[in-house]
Write a protein that holds these residues in place. Structure first.
Motif, PDB file in Angstrom:
ATOM      1  N   GLU A  40      32.998  11.509 -15.155  1.00 53.17           N
ATOM      2  CA  GLU A  40      32.720  10.130 -15.520  1.00 53.17           C
ATOM      3  C   GLU A  40      32.527  10.014 -17.025  1.00 53.17           C
ATOM      4  O   GLU A  40      32.164  10.967 -17.704  1.00 53.17           O
ATOM      5  N   ARG A  41      32.736   8.832 -17.553  1.00 54.80           N
ATOM      6  CA  ARG A  41      32.658   8.605 -18.993  1.00 54.80           C
ATOM      7  C   ARG A  41      31.253   8.882 -19.525  1.00 54.80           C
ATOM      8  O   ARG A  41      31.091   9.446 -20.607  1.00 54.80           O
ATOM      9  N   ASP A  42      30.222   8.473 -18.791  1.00 56.96           N
ATOM     10  CA  ASP A  42      28.846   8.713 -19.244  1.00 56.96           C
ATOM     11  C   ASP A  42      28.538  10.198 -19.338  1.00 56.96           C
ATOM     12  O   ASP A  42      27.918  10.656 -20.294  1.00 56.96           O
ATOM     13  N   GLN A  43      28.991  10.949 -18.361  1.00 57.43           N
ATOM     14  CA  GLN A  43      28.752  12.387 -18.368  1.00 57.43           C
ATOM     15  C   GLN A  43      29.541  13.063 -19.494  1.00 57.43           C
ATOM     16  O   GLN A  43      29.032  13.960 -20.163  1.00 57.43           O
ATOM     17  N   SER A  45      30.469  11.719 -22.391  1.00 62.72           N
ATOM     18  CA  SER A  45      29.905  11.396 -23.701  1.00 62.72           C
ATOM     19  C   SER A  45      28.608  12.150 -23.947  1.00 62.72           C
ATOM     20  O   SER A  45      28.239  12.394 -25.090  1.00 62.72           O
ATOM     21  N   ALA A  46      27.904  12.512 -22.883  1.00 60.89           N
ATOM     22  CA  ALA A  46      26.689  13.304 -23.054  1.00 60.89           C
ATOM     23  C   ALA A  46      27.016  14.748 -23.418  1.00 60.89           C
ATOM     24  O   ALA A  46      26.258  15.404 -24.121  1.00 60.89           O
ATOM     25  N   GLN A  50      29.940  13.503 -30.667  1.00 65.91           N
ATOM     26  CA  GLN A  50      30.781  12.476 -31.264  1.00 65.91           C
ATOM     27  C   GLN A  50      31.139  12.803 -32.717  1.00 65.91           C
ATOM     28  O   GLN A  50      32.252  12.597 -33.138  1.00 65.91           O
TER      29      GLN A  50
END
Length: 97
Positions: A40-43, A45-46, A50
């Motif tokens: 998933e995107r949230d996982q 990005s964590a 960045q």
């Protein structure tokens, strides 16, 4: 010589049969997301950073900044007195990596 050729052919046949058996047993309708290849995107990005901090640049990245800054005499002078990161950000903006 004939025995060696037969031995090589038998080993190739065994390799082909075992590789077909391991890949041929999966149905074609499997969804790759079910196997854990995607997150998933949230996982994501964590997990993924960045942007790197200025102190974490590699020697190659610092050298490329130094080469860019050497083309401008004012930047080169500031690089000698203030450091490469301060000089590059003052004349060229944020570090691209």
């Amino acid at each position: 010589m004939r025995t060696l050729a037969i031995l090589v052919l038998c080993s190739l046949a065994a390799i082909c049969l075992t590789s077909d058996a391991s890949t041929g047993s999966q149905p074609a309708s499997d969804n790759p997301a079910d196997e854990g290849m995607f997150v998933e995107r949230d996982q994501a990005s964590a997990v993924v950073r960045q942007k790197r901090a200025a102190g974490q640049l590699s020697l190659t990245q610092l050298e490329s900044l130094r080469e860019v800054c050497e083309l401008n005499l004012a930047c080169e002078h500031m690089m000698d007195t203030e450091g490469i990161i301060a000089a590059y950000t003052a004349y060229y903006g944020p570090i691209p990596y």
